[in-house]
Design an enzyme around this catalytic site. Structure first.
Site, PDB file in Angstrom:
ATOM      1  CG  ASN A 294      -0.273   0.001   2.527  1.00 55.20           C
ATOM      2  OD1 ASN A 294       0.820   0.538   2.678  1.00 55.20           O
ATOM      3  ND2 ASN A 294      -0.891  -0.600   3.529  1.00 55.20           N
ATOM      4  CB  CYS A 357      -5.715  -1.482  -5.642  1.00 52.35           C
ATOM      5  SG  CYS A 357      -6.064   0.175  -6.265  1.00 52.35           S
ATOM      6  CG  ASP A 362      -3.191   5.242  -5.035  1.00 52.87           C
ATOM      7  OD1 ASP A 362      -2.919   6.301  -5.619  1.00 52.87           O
ATOM      8  OD2 ASP A 362      -3.735   5.210  -3.911  1.00 52.87           O
TER       9      ASP A 362
END
Length: 656
Positions: A294, A357, A362
């Site tokens: 992350n 995700c 991202d």
């Protein structure tokens, strides 16, 4: 030599006024600038603060040298303990410059430190540089510039609309998803009911939409956010939408659903009512976790990498150990592995892939854009690369403002997500040096401007944000700025559009390199003494000049019965000129540019006009940075102060 991009004078008096309120000491003399990697004596000079830049002018240099640091590029400012030689001020920038100043008086140092803290962290979007940047071009040129890159045209290039896919305006009022663009590409079989139902079941309403269509076999890459499935929830409309995506590719009996997160992270989200798809509820899907960490892990990894980069004279063991412990190249490999998996699934298995995700802005952007880069040679051209960034990052809602820390906000939202994509692209360029139309300098230039806030493209978090900020009316686009300088960004080894189709990179650990040109870019002592790229571009420039001279002689031959000794002599002399002598000497100071602006090159460095004969320059796109308002609507060139300070010359005050 001037370092950093100066830019033309600001046009917004309001913005300058706000910035100048934060500047109590606009000029400090006898400031030392330390060099981290050489044992040279520290430079001595004057430090200026303007509305947009910190400028350091060396007084001791034989050739005038000005270092410009844009306030928006500053990541951190640290005032170190007082030393016998003065008060150290350490500035770390988002483009990985580190400037270590020593200011004689502690009071001056504290005031500069306090000013930079405020100037580098604007509170309101209107305070960003893009809203005051004025290249002095007509309004029509700015409007045309914003239309240079059109995502819809790229979908048409892929063959959309077709029998299976269509462009829908279901999100024209942002009622489906506020972070998606107004127009999306969805399966033709998808009904409005499916789209609206799925939006309620997907985090932030980010439904499955098309990212890339591989028209050779009808396989598609789609992207979305995680489902709000928890442990048992399901949504019929979402299941139908995924089925429509699978059926839009009749050549494959199944489709992949790829969750780019580590499985443990996804399971933790499941406990919070989110999670991932239950394969029992979806027909003919194959589910796969990829395992990209992350944003918090990535932020920490980059910080560790930069600590290694800043180490003075490390041993080989220390450097390699530090590089490994940072985990940076391991994360780059994870992103690359994911992109390779998508590309292979589409090309070799003829299967469509749905990627997500957590929120789909991202890791999803990284993986989808990288897979497109591998599959399609168009995205490996200068124009195509700009289209790719516009489509996968800007239009699809990557939160540039938060991830890049453009405004004062939560530091935990900052993460080098886009930096990793740029790094992955560079890694591909190392493995396939003849497959890309552009060179490393384009990557560095784009990376600079993602953080500079000089152009409107990367402001805000999504298209709706940018519309609310009216960036298309009030700011300029980066893309025409880069397009005008395409000769500077060309790759002399490029073999052409059709030489390489899909790329299949090696992703074994030894294939990944530390990118010194990015992370130690401003540390001159760490780079090769001779630059191969400069030499090749110089050879091309020489070749073009010789060809022009030969054409000119051929045109004159019919006019003469005999030979033309003067012209032939000139041509023969040109043929023996060394490559590096084709470049005219760098003008000593910005004041030497009287009638037109110097061309801006990578990272905004000012270059002499003779640097590259084939470089395109725009007189209307780049104003003279020395021009300041004269009070009567015109401009004057101020030579009484260092040119750097002229951005805000009217506001500079002396301490005395």
């Amino acid at each position: 030599a001037r370092e950093e991009e100066a830019g033309p004078r600001p046009r917004s008096a309001a913005r300058c006024g706000v910035a100048m309120e934060h500047i109590t000491t606009p000029k400090v003399e006898n400031v030392k600038l330390l060099d981290r990697y050489t044992h040279r004596k520290p430079a001595n000079g004057t430090l200026y603060l303007t509305a947009t830049h910190l400028i350091y002018v060396e007084a001791s240099a034989e050739v005038r040298k000005e270092t410009w640091i844009l306030h928006h590029h500053i990541a951190t400012v640290d005032k170190l303990p007082l030393t016998p030689s003065g008060c150290p001020l350490l500035i770390r920038c988002k483009n990985f410059r580190v400037a270590h100043f020593v200011i004689g008086h502690e009071r001056d140092c504290h005031e500069v430190y306090t000013s930079l803290l405020k100037l580098s962290q604007p509170v309101k979007p209107e305070e960003l540089y893009a809203f005051s940047y004025n290249p002095k071009m007509p309004k029509e040129n700015r409007e045309v510039g914003w239309k240079l890159i059109d995502v819809t045209v790229d979908y048409q290039r892929m063959g959309i609309p077709n029998d299976y896919w269509e462009i829908t305006d279901a999100n024209k009022d942002y009622e489906v998803c506020s972070t998606y663009p107004r127009e999306m590409v969805v399966p033709k079989a998808a009904t409005r009911t499916m789209v609206l139902g799925s939006s309620k079941f997907r985090s932030r309403g980010r439904i499955p939409v098309l990212s890339y269509f591989y028209k050779e076999n009808n396989a598609a890459i789609c992207r979305c956010s995680q489902p709000l499935s928890g442990f048992s929830a399901r949504c019929l409309e979402d299941e139908q939408l995924l089925q429509a995506i699978r059926q839009a590719n009749p050549g494959s009996p199944f489709m992949y659903v790829v969750d780019t997160r580590p499985k443990l992270n996804a399971m933790a989200n499941r406990a919070a009512g989110k999670g991932y798809e239950n394969v029992d509820n979806y027909d003919n899907i194959r589910f796969k976790f990829i395992g990209i960490e992350n944003i918090h892990v990535m932020r920490s990894s980059l910080q560790k990498l930069l600590e290694v980069c800043e180490t003075k004279s490390p041993s080989m063991s220390d450097f390699l150990t530090g590089l490994e412990s940072s985990g940076w190249l391991r994360h780059i490999k994870a992103v690359m592995d994911a992109g390779v998996f998508l590309a292979k699934a589409v090309k070799h298995e003829h299967a469509s892939v749905l990627v997500h995700c957590s929120d789909g802005w991202d890791r999803t952007a990284q993986v989808c854009s990288l897979a497109s880069l591998l599959l399609d040679p168009f995205y490996r051209t200068l124009k195509g690369f700009m289209v790719l960034i516009e489509k996968e990052w800007i239009a699809m809602g990557h939160k540039f403002s938060h991830r890049c820390g453009h405004l004062e906000g939560d530091p935990k939202e900052v993460s080098p997500v886009f930096t990793q994509f740029v790094d992955c692209t560079w890694q591909l360029m190392q493995q396939f040096p003849c497959a890309f139309d552009f060179n490393e300098r384009l990557l560095l230039e784009i990376h600079d401007h993602v953080y500079s806030c000089q152009f409107g493209n990367f402001l805000g978090t999504c298209q709706k944000d940018r519309e609310d900020l009216r960036i298309f009316e009030k700011t300029h686009s980066l893309w025409p700025f880069l397009q005008r300088r395409k000769q500077e960004f060309r790759n002399p080894l490029y073999k052409g559009f059709s030489a390489y189709k899909a790329l299949q990179p090696n992703t074994l650990p030894f294939s990944f390199q530390f990118w010194c040109g990015m992370y130690n870019r401003f540390d001159k002592g760490m780079h090769p003494k001779q630059c191969l790229l400069d030499h090749l571009l110089g050879c091309i420039s020489q070749k073009l000049e010789l060809e022009d001279a030969a054409d000119d002689l051929e045109n004159k031959l019919p006019l003469s019965d005999g030979s033309l000794p003067d012209e032939i002599s000139i041509l023969s002399k040109m043929a023996t000129i060394p490559t590096n002598s084709l470049k005219s000497p760098m003008l000593n100071t910005p004041q030497d540019y009287e009638n037109e602006s110097p061309a801006l090159v990578a990272n905004g460095t000012v270059t002499a006009e003779g640097d590259r004969p084939d470089q395109l320059k725009s007189k209307e796109g780049l104003g003279n940075p020395l021009d300041v308002p004269d009070g009567g609507g015109g401009t004057t060139t101020d030579k009484s102060v260092p040119s750097a300070a002229a951005i805000n010359a009217g506001n500079l005050q002396s301490n005395h």
